[in-house]
Design an enzyme around this catalytic site. Structure first.
Site, PDB file in Angstrom:
ATOM      1  N   GLU A   1     -71.006  70.469 -51.188  1.00 40.78           N
ATOM      2  CA  GLU A   1     -70.163  69.715 -50.206  1.00 40.78           C
ATOM      3  C   GLU A   1     -68.978  70.348 -49.761  1.00 40.78           C
ATOM      4  OE1 GLU A   1     -69.354  65.905 -52.656  1.00 40.78           O
ATOM      5  OE2 GLU A   1     -71.230  65.722 -52.867  1.00 40.78           O
TER       6      GLU A   1
ATOM      7  N   ASP B   1     -77.509  65.619 -56.523  1.00 37.65           N
ATOM      8  CA  ASP B   1     -76.726  65.456 -57.876  1.00 37.65           C
ATOM      9  C   ASP B   1     -76.398  63.805 -57.965  1.00 37.65           C
ATOM     10  OD1 ASP B   1     -74.699  64.953 -55.816  1.00 37.65           O
ATOM     11  OD2 ASP B   1     -73.302  66.351 -56.706  1.00 37.65           O
ATOM     12  N   SER B   2     -76.807  63.109 -57.203  1.00 38.13           N
ATOM     13  CA  SER B   2     -77.100  61.513 -57.193  1.00 38.13           C
ATOM     14  C   SER B   2     -77.895  61.360 -58.495  1.00 38.13           C
ATOM     15  CB  SER B   2     -77.766  60.941 -55.999  1.00 38.13           C
ATOM     16  OG  SER B   2     -78.769  61.518 -55.510  1.00 38.13           O
TER      17      SER B   2
ATOM     18  N   ASP C   1     -78.634  70.594 -54.854  1.00 38.99           N
ATOM     19  CA  ASP C   1     -77.437  70.399 -54.909  1.00 38.99           C
ATOM     20  C   ASP C   1     -76.707  71.175 -55.967  1.00 38.99           C
ATOM     21  OD1 ASP C   1     -76.391  68.729 -53.025  1.00 38.99           O
ATOM     22  OD2 ASP C   1     -76.700  66.482 -54.176  1.00 38.99           O
TER      23      ASP C   1
ATOM     24  N   GLU D   1     -72.318  62.254 -44.125  1.00 40.07           N
ATOM     25  CA  GLU D   1     -72.582  61.022 -44.861  1.00 40.07           C
ATOM     26  C   GLU D   1     -71.396  60.077 -44.334  1.00 40.07           C
ATOM     27  OE1 GLU D   1     -73.038  61.291 -49.172  1.00 40.07           O
ATOM     28  OE2 GLU D   1     -73.065  59.405 -49.423  1.00 40.07           O
TER      29      GLU D   1
END
Ligand code: KIV
Length: 275
Positions: A129, A58-59, A97, A193
């Protein structure tokens, strides 16, 4: 070239990466190389280069859409990008994602949305996440036969709660608990991360599934970077962990400048490039 000197496979003949092979890589001590991909063109180049896994991250909200965070990315948008990536990738594992609030409302909604991703794109897995707080959702996705990767440490979708992005997460106990909860719930891998390398090393030794680091040091089972960042296409984002393996922004700008000058000077197209 003698038969014994020939490579076993060329990049296009590779045995396709699957979720079980991805997990076995850790048992065999083989490092996993993962990068992000968002479209047909770059995903094809990544796959031909021999990458193990392509993450439709989703970056894309930031590096493709130019937004200031990943929060606005929708399910339809990620599916649109994942379709393009899956059309190009022949061998790598494609992981997609789950965007902000597409899995957090209820496990049922997470299964419905992850199911849409798998059915409409042909991807092999999803990523979400969370750790302890998403253990039930990871378990339910896994029971629904949808392979799921967890993402712990700095979670960009939690930026409103943290008051910003890119802060190193140092709570050892919380990080270990998150990783173990994800692994126990059935995740097949975990992105770590922005965490101290010693904690990443400890997590990697304590779970049987691969850890994929980004800003988490060298002891993870694999690494991931945002492709436009590592190619030097983006500017203004310079965390310590980021190595720019190329300077494509400068090269592309030079090519554009040369083209503009030649068009303006009337030297392109010349006889060689005219019919
Ligand atoms: O969205 C993304 O690109 C990611 C990677 C940074 C792991 O989640």
């Amino acid at each position: 070239m003698t038969d014994s000197a020939k490579p076993a496979t060329t990049p296009t003949e590779r045995t396709p990466m699957t979720v079980p092979r991805f997990v076995r890589a850790k048992q065999r001590g083989e490092k996993i190389a993962m990068l992000t991909g968002y479209d047909f063109l770059w995903a094809g180049i990544l796959d031909d280069s021999g990458i193990d896994a392509v993450l439709v991250g989703d970056s894309l909200g930031m590096v493709v859409q130019g937004k200031s965070s990943t929060l606005p990315v929708t399910l339809d948008e990620i599916i649109y990008h994942a379709e393009m990536v899956c059309r190009a990738v022949k061998s790598a594992l494609v992981i997609v994602d789950l965007p902000f609030l597409t899995f957090n409302i209820s496990p049922e909604e997470a299964i419905r949305n992850a199911g849409q991703i798998i059915k409409r794109t042909g991807a092999a897995a999803v990523k979400l996440e969370g750790g302890v707080n998403q253990a039930e959702t990871i378990r339910r996705l896994s029971n629904a036969e949808i392979p799921v990767m967890a993402h712990v440490g700095m979670k960009p979708q939690s930026m409103l709660k943290y008051g910003g992005m890119n802060r190193i997460q140092r709570d050892r106990e919380q990080l270990l608990n998150d990783a173990k909860a994800a692994a126990d719930a059935g995740a097949f891998g975990i992105v770590l991360e922005l965490i101290p390398r010693e904690i990443a090393k400890e997590i990697t030794a304590s779970v049987s599934i691969p850890t994929i680091g980004i800003g988490a040091g060298p002891d993870c089972d694999g690494q991931v970077l945002v492709t436009p960042d590592m190619l030097g296409l983006t500017s203004g984002f310079n965390p310590k962990y980021l190595k720019r393996f190329a300077d494509l922004r400068t090269e592309a700008q030079q090519a554009f400048k040369d083209y503009i000058s030649e068009v303006r000077a009337g030297t392109y197209p010349d006889a060689e490039h005219s019919h």
